[in-house]
Design an enzyme around this catalytic site. Sequence first.
Site, PDB file in Angstrom:
ATOM      1  N   GLU A   1      19.588  57.084  59.934  1.00 47.25           N
ATOM      2  CA  GLU A   1      19.653  58.256  59.050  1.00 47.25           C
ATOM      3  C   GLU A   1      20.177  59.482  59.801  1.00 47.25           C
ATOM      4  OE1 GLU A   1      19.609  57.629  56.101  1.00 47.25           O
ATOM      5  OE2 GLU A   1      18.509  55.745  56.047  1.00 47.25           O
TER       6      GLU A   1
ATOM      7  N   ASP B   1      24.757  52.380  61.077  1.00 48.41           N
ATOM      8  CA  ASP B   1      24.089  51.230  61.696  1.00 48.41           C
ATOM      9  C   ASP B   1      24.352  51.185  63.198  1.00 48.41           C
ATOM     10  OD1 ASP B   1      22.824  50.234  59.457  1.00 48.41           O
ATOM     11  OD2 ASP B   1      24.325  48.687  59.037  1.00 48.41           O
TER      12      ASP B   1
END
Length: 627
Positions: free
Chosen positions: A476, A539
Amino acid sequence: MTRIQDDLFATVNAEWLENAEIPADKPRISAFDELVLKNEKNLAKDLADLSQNLPTDNPELLEAIKFYNKAGDWQTREKADFSAVKNELAKVETLNTFEDFKNNLTQLVFHSQAPLPFSFSVEPDMKDAIHYSLGFSGPGLILPDTTYYNDEHPRKKELLDFWAKNTSEILKTFDVENAEEIAKSALKFDALLVPSANTSEEWAKYAELYHPISTDSFVSKVKNLDLKSLIKDLVKTEPDKVIVYEDRFYESFDSLINEENWSLIKAWMLTKIARGATSFFNEDLRILGGAYGRFLSNVQEARSQEKHQLDLTESYFSQVIGLFYGKKYFGEAAKADVKRMVTAMIKVYQARLSKNEWLSQETAEKAIEKLDAITPFIGFPDKLPEIYSRLKTTSGSLYEDALKFDEILTARTFEKFSEDVDKTSWHMPAHMVNAYYSPDSNTIVFPAAILQAPFYSLEQSSSQNYGGIGTVIAHEISHAFDNNGAQFDKEGNLNKWWLDEDYEAFEEKQKEMIALFDGVETEAGPANGKLIVSENIADQGGITAALTAAKDEKDVDLKAFFSQWAKIWRMKASKEFQQMLLSMDVHAPAKLRANIPPTNLEEFYETFDVKETDKMYRAPENRLKIW
């Protein structure tokens, strides 16, 4: 037997993949879904208990429970007549001409279930994030996205045929005449919309969808409707601009929304009203209303009445239920530990940015400023949005309550326009198994529900937690610096804060990330690197930063770290659902998420002694490092 050196995902998850079963009422099962199932079970019991012991000291939760009870009163639902739905249908059926439609736009928005064939929204202004802007877009399509309308798509015909048959059956339930013709006409209008609709790839690059047009210019281009009056009715003022999110739709507006197409538009609106009403009445209608969605994803059976009861309540009281869930299930010890991990991850990012080899010092310093300004929210919010104090159940039917709630929620949407943006508000309830980064507020949010094993547990080792929730936290944070988030400054404004040469270098990195995934085969088809690039950047940044943090702990165990990473992405799904995700989901397929990012990390090769002859091997010169 697979080896980690050849397939991390399949090896770590071998036993789970062999034994896990996709629930009959879902298109998939995953680490996320397993927690969803656990939460559903807990919440169903909790709400049933509250039904017997009403929370009179909590007015918002009390209203949620009243609605929950009404949603579960199947005796009343089975007997309920359709007069309220017929009344909603009549609001459109009585619009005999396009002129009638033009004269009733405001009424339709605020006092009907009929969607307009275009959409106004109120969102934080991408270039002035403390204020709201008025957005404009098309109405959305019947099939999942534009690719499904290609003639070569194997499911196009069967899906459209199923939708038409299913919709005509729903219309007939409400005694609508010429049901088959109405469904066919709705499909004709839907087909007209396809060329002007944004593709999934376009929606994925949301920072590029900001197209402000002065309100005068915006309304003057549209000749067929009085949008100037409608806008004033919606937001009670005349904004200086409208943000167009779907350019082609706006350019095509008069050729789509006109007298000639009125019968098609009218039919399309009727089908939307009818389909939207199916969740509020008898069991047969509920099953019928969900049939198309199940066919689309190859789901074997409808949700049980108990789960449906919870779903329906959540659809109106999500934050209320979330706050109850957070307070009951999320402890202070876990909150403090996760906060510590967030702080550690931000420090890792600071260090990595200060040592970054491809950014200038000037841009790196601004990136660190943005990083320092990120606000984390963990567990559950401090307060509920005010709107929940307005949602009151009545003595009327379940559907009539829903109509009233929808009116209140619509009014609130446009009411917000004149207010400042509350950057502390949550856009996800605490019982949702997910997390997000908000570019317009520069916040990261970790709801209580994701802070459970296998993502996080006080019983897991630090390496397991960093391989789980640690990678999610850093993922995030990385969204602040993905291809979209990187275009927003520390205040949440779309603003060029990079040096040109640095952003050009970043664009080259993006191209490398696209190439890394593009065309990689999965059991459902090839991955689309452009569609999934933002999540893949996050990711890769996530696993890289979390790995660095894990190595700083005394009990570091990198085998446990990488194994936990693979576990959180375990998933089994119907082929139809996987194909749909490939066409429209901005996340990579689960196996690729698990397997590709580790191959860019030297520690993966060292930990598992990965050799050139192994399938997980990537040559050093091809290992991608961004953050």
